[in-house]
Every structure is written in structure tokens, then in C-alpha cells.
Design a protein around this motif. Structure first.
Motif, PDB file in Angstrom:
ATOM      1  N   ILE A  34       0.833  -1.200   0.000  1.00 22.82           N
ATOM      2  CA  ILE A  34       0.000   0.000   0.000  1.00 22.82           C
ATOM      3  C   ILE A  34       0.871   1.254   0.000  1.00 22.82           C
ATOM      4  CG2 ILE A  34      -1.697   1.328   1.330  1.00 22.82           C
ATOM      5  CD1 ILE A  34      -2.767  -1.281   2.416  1.00 22.82           C
ATOM      6  N   ASP A  35       0.503   2.205  -0.833  1.00 22.40           N
ATOM      7  CA  ASP A  35       1.162   3.512  -0.854  1.00 22.40           C
ATOM      8  C   ASP A  35       0.549   4.323   0.282  1.00 22.40           C
ATOM      9  OD1 ASP A  35       1.783   6.235  -1.336  1.00 22.40           O
ATOM     10  OD2 ASP A  35       2.102   5.826  -3.473  1.00 22.40           O
ATOM     11  N   LEU A  36       1.291   4.502   1.360  1.00 26.54           N
ATOM     12  CA  LEU A  36       0.755   5.148   2.549  1.00 26.54           C
ATOM     13  C   LEU A  36       0.482   6.633   2.341  1.00 26.54           C
ATOM     14  CD1 LEU A  36       2.834   3.406   5.362  1.00 26.54           C
ATOM     15  CD2 LEU A  36       0.497   2.917   4.602  1.00 26.54           C
ATOM     16  N   ALA A  37       1.222   7.284   1.462  1.00 28.32           N
ATOM     17  CA  ALA A  37       0.961   8.700   1.169  1.00 28.32           C
ATOM     18  C   ALA A  37      -0.403   8.844   0.496  1.00 28.32           C
ATOM     19  CB  ALA A  37       2.063   9.265   0.282  1.00 28.32           C
ATOM     20  N   LYS A  38      -0.692   7.952  -0.463  1.00 26.10           N
ATOM     21  CA  LYS A  38      -2.008   7.966  -1.117  1.00 26.10           C
ATOM     22  C   LYS A  38      -3.106   7.598  -0.123  1.00 26.10           C
ATOM     23  CE  LYS A  38      -0.498   6.881  -5.837  1.00 26.10           C
ATOM     24  NZ  LYS A  38      -0.592   5.881  -6.961  1.00 26.10           N
ATOM     25  N   ALA A  39      -2.771   6.682   0.771  1.00 23.37           N
ATOM     26  CA  ALA A  39      -3.752   6.274   1.770  1.00 23.37           C
ATOM     27  C   ALA A  39      -4.131   7.453   2.666  1.00 23.37           C
ATOM     28  CB  ALA A  39      -3.196   5.131   2.619  1.00 23.37           C
ATOM     29  N   ALA A  40      -3.141   8.230   3.070  1.00 22.66           N
ATOM     30  CA  ALA A  40      -3.403   9.392   3.917  1.00 22.66           C
ATOM     31  C   ALA A  40      -4.232  10.437   3.174  1.00 22.66           C
ATOM     32  CB  ALA A  40      -2.080  10.003   4.393  1.00 22.66           C
ATOM     33  N   ALA A  41      -3.944  10.597   1.883  1.00 23.38           N
ATOM     34  CA  ALA A  41      -4.653  11.601   1.088  1.00 23.38           C
ATOM     35  C   ALA A  41      -6.128  11.267   0.893  1.00 23.38           C
ATOM     36  CB  ALA A  41      -3.968  11.762  -0.268  1.00 23.38           C
ATOM     37  N   MET A  42      -6.451   9.974   0.936  1.00 26.46           N
ATOM     38  CA  MET A  42      -7.848   9.603   0.703  1.00 26.46           C
ATOM     39  C   MET A  42      -8.629   9.401   2.002  1.00 26.46           C
ATOM     40  SD  MET A  42      -8.201   5.573  -0.160  1.00 26.46           S
ATOM     41  CE  MET A  42      -9.874   5.716   0.443  1.00 26.46           C
ATOM     42  N   THR A  43      -8.062   9.830   3.125  1.00 32.84           N
ATOM     43  CA  THR A  43      -8.743   9.663   4.414  1.00 32.84           C
ATOM     44  C   THR A  43     -10.167  10.226   4.416  1.00 32.84           C
ATOM     45  OG1 THR A  43      -6.687   9.601   5.678  1.00 32.84           O
ATOM     46  CG2 THR A  43      -8.673  10.236   6.871  1.00 32.84           C
ATOM     47  N   PRO A  44     -10.401  11.416   3.845  1.00 27.75           N
ATOM     48  CA  PRO A  44     -11.781  11.925   3.832  1.00 27.75           C
ATOM     49  C   PRO A  44     -12.753  10.994   3.096  1.00 27.75           C
ATOM     50  CG  PRO A  44     -10.241  13.695   3.375  1.00 27.75           C
ATOM     51  CD  PRO A  44      -9.452  12.416   3.338  1.00 27.75           C
ATOM     52  N   ARG A  45     -12.299  10.393   2.009  1.00 23.68           N
ATOM     53  CA  ARG A  45     -13.158   9.456   1.274  1.00 23.68           C
ATOM     54  C   ARG A  45     -13.415   8.205   2.101  1.00 23.68           C
ATOM     55  NH1 ARG A  45     -10.328   7.727  -3.662  1.00 23.68           N
ATOM     56  NH2 ARG A  45     -12.219   6.497  -3.963  1.00 23.68           N
ATOM     57  N   ALA A  46     -12.389   7.743   2.795  1.00 21.46           N
ATOM     58  CA  ALA A  46     -12.546   6.565   3.640  1.00 21.46           C
ATOM     59  C   ALA A  46     -13.541   6.846   4.766  1.00 21.46           C
ATOM     60  CB  ALA A  46     -11.197   6.139   4.211  1.00 21.46           C
ATOM     61  N   GLU A  47     -13.435   8.017   5.374  1.00 21.72           N
ATOM     62  CA  GLU A  47     -14.351   8.391   6.447  1.00 21.72           C
ATOM     63  C   GLU A  47     -15.787   8.464   5.922  1.00 21.72           C
ATOM     64  OE1 GLU A  47     -13.817   8.589   9.509  1.00 21.72           O
ATOM     65  OE2 GLU A  47     -11.674   8.889   9.794  1.00 21.72           O
ATOM     66  N   ALA A  48     -15.937   8.998   4.722  1.00 25.66           N
ATOM     67  CA  ALA A  48     -17.278   9.103   4.129  1.00 25.66           C
ATOM     68  C   ALA A  48     -17.867   7.720   3.865  1.00 25.66           C
ATOM     69  CB  ALA A  48     -17.212   9.917   2.831  1.00 25.66           C
ATOM     70  N   GLU A  49     -17.028   6.801   3.417  1.00 26.99           N
ATOM     71  CA  GLU A  49     -17.500   5.439   3.156  1.00 26.99           C
ATOM     72  C   GLU A  49     -17.912   4.747   4.452  1.00 26.99           C
ATOM     73  OE1 GLU A  49     -18.225   1.724   1.110  1.00 26.99           O
ATOM     74  OE2 GLU A  49     -18.243   3.857   0.555  1.00 26.99           O
ATOM     75  N   ILE A  50     -17.122   4.897   5.496  1.00 30.48           N
ATOM     76  CA  ILE A  50     -17.462   4.283   6.780  1.00 30.48           C
ATOM     77  C   ILE A  50     -18.766   4.860   7.318  1.00 30.48           C
ATOM     78  CG2 ILE A  50     -16.747   4.081   9.199  1.00 30.48           C
ATOM     79  CD1 ILE A  50     -13.823   4.010   8.147  1.00 30.48           C
ATOM     80  N   ALA A  51     -18.925   6.170   7.201  1.00 31.30           N
ATOM     81  CA  ALA A  51     -20.153   6.820   7.666  1.00 31.30           C
ATOM     82  C   ALA A  51     -21.361   6.320   6.875  1.00 31.30           C
ATOM     83  CB  ALA A  51     -20.028   8.337   7.542  1.00 31.30           C
ATOM     84  N   ALA A  52     -21.186   6.167   5.577  1.00 31.88           N
ATOM     85  CA  ALA A  52     -22.289   5.675   4.734  1.00 31.88           C
ATOM     86  C   ALA A  52     -22.654   4.243   5.104  1.00 31.88           C
ATOM     87  CB  ALA A  52     -21.895   5.764   3.262  1.00 31.88           C
ATOM     88  N   ASN A  53     -21.641   3.421   5.354  1.00 32.07           N
ATOM     89  CA  ASN A  53     -21.897   2.037   5.758  1.00 32.07           C
ATOM     90  C   ASN A  53     -22.650   1.977   7.085  1.00 32.07           C
ATOM     91  OD1 ASN A  53     -20.552   1.201   3.488  1.00 32.07           O
ATOM     92  ND2 ASN A  53     -18.693   0.572   4.550  1.00 32.07           N
ATOM     93  N   ARG A  54     -22.269   2.834   8.008  1.00 26.91           N
ATOM     94  CA  ARG A  54     -22.947   2.863   9.303  1.00 26.91           C
ATOM     95  C   ARG A  54     -24.408   3.297   9.154  1.00 26.91           C
ATOM     96  NH1 ARG A  54     -18.025   5.655  12.749  1.00 26.91           N
ATOM     97  NH2 ARG A  54     -17.001   3.713  13.416  1.00 26.91           N
ATOM     98  N   GLN A  55     -24.633   4.243   8.274  1.00 31.29           N
ATOM     99  CA  GLN A  55     -26.000   4.722   8.058  1.00 31.29           C
ATOM    100  C   GLN A  55     -26.872   3.610   7.493  1.00 31.29           C
ATOM    101  OE1 GLN A  55     -26.214   8.164   5.509  1.00 31.29           O
ATOM    102  NE2 GLN A  55     -28.362   8.546   5.976  1.00 31.29           N
ATOM    103  N   VAL A  56     -26.350   2.890   6.506  1.00 33.14           N
ATOM    104  CA  VAL A  56     -27.103   1.779   5.928  1.00 33.14           C
ATOM    105  C   VAL A  56     -27.297   0.673   6.961  1.00 33.14           C
ATOM    106  CG1 VAL A  56     -27.055  -0.048   4.179  1.00 33.14           C
ATOM    107  CG2 VAL A  56     -26.389   2.289   3.567  1.00 33.14           C
ATOM    108  N   ALA A  57     -26.249   0.395   7.727  1.00 35.56           N
ATOM    109  CA  ALA A  57     -26.341  -0.640   8.748  1.00 35.56           C
ATOM    110  C   ALA A  57     -27.441  -0.324   9.760  1.00 35.56           C
ATOM    111  CB  ALA A  57     -25.006  -0.794   9.460  1.00 35.56           C
ATOM    112  N   GLN A  58     -27.545   0.941  10.127  1.00 38.21           N
ATOM    113  CA  GLN A  58     -28.594   1.352  11.060  1.00 38.21           C
ATOM    114  C   GLN A  58     -29.970   1.162  10.435  1.00 38.21           C
ATOM    115  OE1 GLN A  58     -28.347   5.453  12.331  1.00 38.21           O
ATOM    116  NE2 GLN A  58     -29.855   5.176  13.959  1.00 38.21           N
ATOM    117  N   ALA A  59     -30.104   1.524   9.168  1.00 36.33           N
ATOM    118  CA  ALA A  59     -31.385   1.362   8.478  1.00 36.33           C
ATOM    119  C   ALA A  59     -31.787  -0.106   8.383  1.00 36.33           C
ATOM    120  CB  ALA A  59     -31.310   1.983   7.084  1.00 36.33           C
ATOM    121  N   LEU A  60     -30.784  -0.975   8.228  1.00 38.65           N
ATOM    122  CA  LEU A  60     -31.046  -2.408   8.114  1.00 38.65           C
ATOM    123  C   LEU A  60     -31.245  -3.073   9.477  1.00 38.65           C
ATOM    124  CD1 LEU A  60     -28.416  -3.367   5.382  1.00 38.65           C
ATOM    125  CD2 LEU A  60     -30.897  -3.258   5.087  1.00 38.65           C
ATOM    126  N   GLY A  61     -30.917  -2.350  10.544  1.00 39.62           N
ATOM    127  CA  GLY A  61     -31.052  -2.924  11.876  1.00 39.62           C
ATOM    128  C   GLY A  61     -29.960  -3.918  12.217  1.00 39.62           C
TER     129      GLY A  61
END
Length: 249
Positions: free
Chosen positions: A187-214
């Protein structure tokens, strides 16, 4: 002849339960389930017949509620279909054109998720029509969140499986095992750090769907129109895939 004489008692009872849960009237629901069936019927007798049946057979209520819940779950899955079925990057295994997609919501710190790995691998080996999509659902610790971010970075760089396998193989999740897995996967750690906002958005979206699904924990599975929050043995995964395949054919 009244409606109770032309329909089974179980159907009538289900209508009553549906009316109660939906906040509607018994007769309103019945008319839409069977238009015209109540014409000329003694409506008071219909209501009394249904009421008496439910009171005499309360055991039908859990079954009816289970069916209602499954129906509502199916609607939630349909409303969030893309968010559930579409992988982030290459966070999937199996047949990309498979006719059944099994979605796992998982946490790298979850022992049950770890114990499910052999069953998932064997399912994909046995069934060439299955695609498994992995959804990051870090709920157990801060390390879980860090691991999920790195996993999403790996998926974004086309190295999800390499990181996934390496981190599980390294033992309990820690800063050291995550660093080792990232290095092993390339893994390119510099690229990984740069995409942190996208990763956070994906985790938040997954949590939202998970809550909707119970979803109540990890691993949780979405298979067809069903949701299961539990570790499932291979036999149960195969059964669920078979049911989903049959329902879609």
C-alpha cells in the motif's frame, strides 16, 4: 357468505395484524387484499371472526410480525441497493458477474468475522455464481476504525485482498500488525493518507445503511432480501445463497 368463510382464518388474522401494525382499519386492509370480497358481507361479523381467531391463536402473531419485518427489510435493501451491493474499489471476491451477491459487514477486530473466513472462501470455491462484497463496519475499537481506513485505501489501490489476508494472518489488530499488513500488501501510505476523507465518508455511509437495516453486530450479512447478524457456517451461507437465487429466478 361472509369473508371469513371464503378466506382462511390465517389470512384473516394476518390482515388484522397488518392493519394494527400499519395503523389502518381491518376492513380497509381486507378490501385492498381482496377487492370486492366484502361486498354484501356483514362487516361486524367479519371483524369479530378475525378478532376471535387471533385471540384464540396468538401463536400466529410472532410469525406474522417476522414476515412483516422481512418485508420491510426487503424494502430497505431495495432503497439502498447501490450502497449495499457496490463494492468500494476491489473489496470483493468471487465472480464479478455472479448472479448472487453476498455482502458482509465486518470489523477486523471481530473474532466471529475471523472465524467466518474459511466458510467464505469455501463458498466462493464451491459456487462459481457467487460474488462476496466486503463492507467496512468498524464498531469495536479505535483500532478497528484505523484498520478500516487502511483497508479502504488498499481497496482504492486495487490491493484489498492482499491487505485483508495479511492483516488477518498477522493476528490481533494493532499498530504493528496494520503496518506490517500494509507493507506486505504494497500500500502507498501517502495515497492512503490523502484519501482519508473518502474513507471516512465510506465508513459513515456504511454505518448509516447498517442502522437502516437494523444490523446488531458483526459479521452481518445481506443476502438477497434478507439480513442476518450472526456468524454463519458454510451450510447456512449456501442455503441463503440458494434461497436468494431461487427468489430472483
Amino acid at each position: 357468505m361472509i369473508y371469513a368463510e371464503t378466506k382462511s382464518s390465517l389470512t384473516l388474522a394476518a390482515l388484522l395484524l397488518a392493519a394494527t401494525l400499519a395503523g389502518g382499519g381491518i376492513l380497509w386492509v381486507a378490501q385492498r387484499a381482496a377487492p370486492g370480497a366484502l361486498e354484501g358481507a356483514d362487516k361486524a361479523r367479519v371483524e369479530e371472526t378475525v378478532r376471535e381467531y387471533v385471540l384464540t391463536h396468538p401463536e400466529i402473531i410472532p410469525e406474522a410480525m417476522k414476515r412483516l419485518q422481512q418485508r420491510e427489510t426487503g424494502k430497505t435493501i431495495a432503497a439502498n441497493r447501490a450502497a449495499i451491493l457496490e463494492p468500494f474499489g476491489d473489496a470483493w471476491i468471487g465472480n464479478p458477474q455472479g448472479d448472487v451477491t453476498l455482502v458482509e459487514y465486518f470489523d477486523y477486530n471481530c473474532g466471529y468475522c475471523r472465524s467466518s473466513l474459511p466458510a467464505i472462501a469455501e463458498l466462493v470455491r464451491r459456487d462459481p455464481g457467487v460474488r462476496v462484497v466486503f463492507k467496512e463496519f468498524p464498531i469495536l475499537s479505535e483500532d478497528s476504525i484505523t484498520a478500516a481506513r487502511l483497508s479502504l485505501a488498499a481497496a482504492d489501490q486495487g490491493k484489498f485482498k492482499a491487505f485483508h489476508d495479511a492483516l488477518y494472518a498477522a493476528g490481533p489488530v494493532s499498530a504493528q500488525t496494520m503496518q506490517a499488513a500494509a507493507k506486505s500488501a504494497g500500500i502507498d501510505l501517502a495515497k492512503a493518507a490523502a484519501m482519508t476523507p473518502r474513507a471516512e465518508a465510506e465508513i459513515a455511509a456504511n454505518r448509516q445503511v447498517a442502522q437502516a437495516l437494523g444490523l446488531t453486530g458483526t459479521p452481518s450479512w445481506v443476502i438477497g432480501t434478507k439480513v442476518v447478524s450472526a456468524a454463519l457456517p458454510l451450510e447456512e451461507l449456501e442455503k441463503a445463497v440458494k434461497e436468494a437465487r431461487a427468489a430472483s429466478s
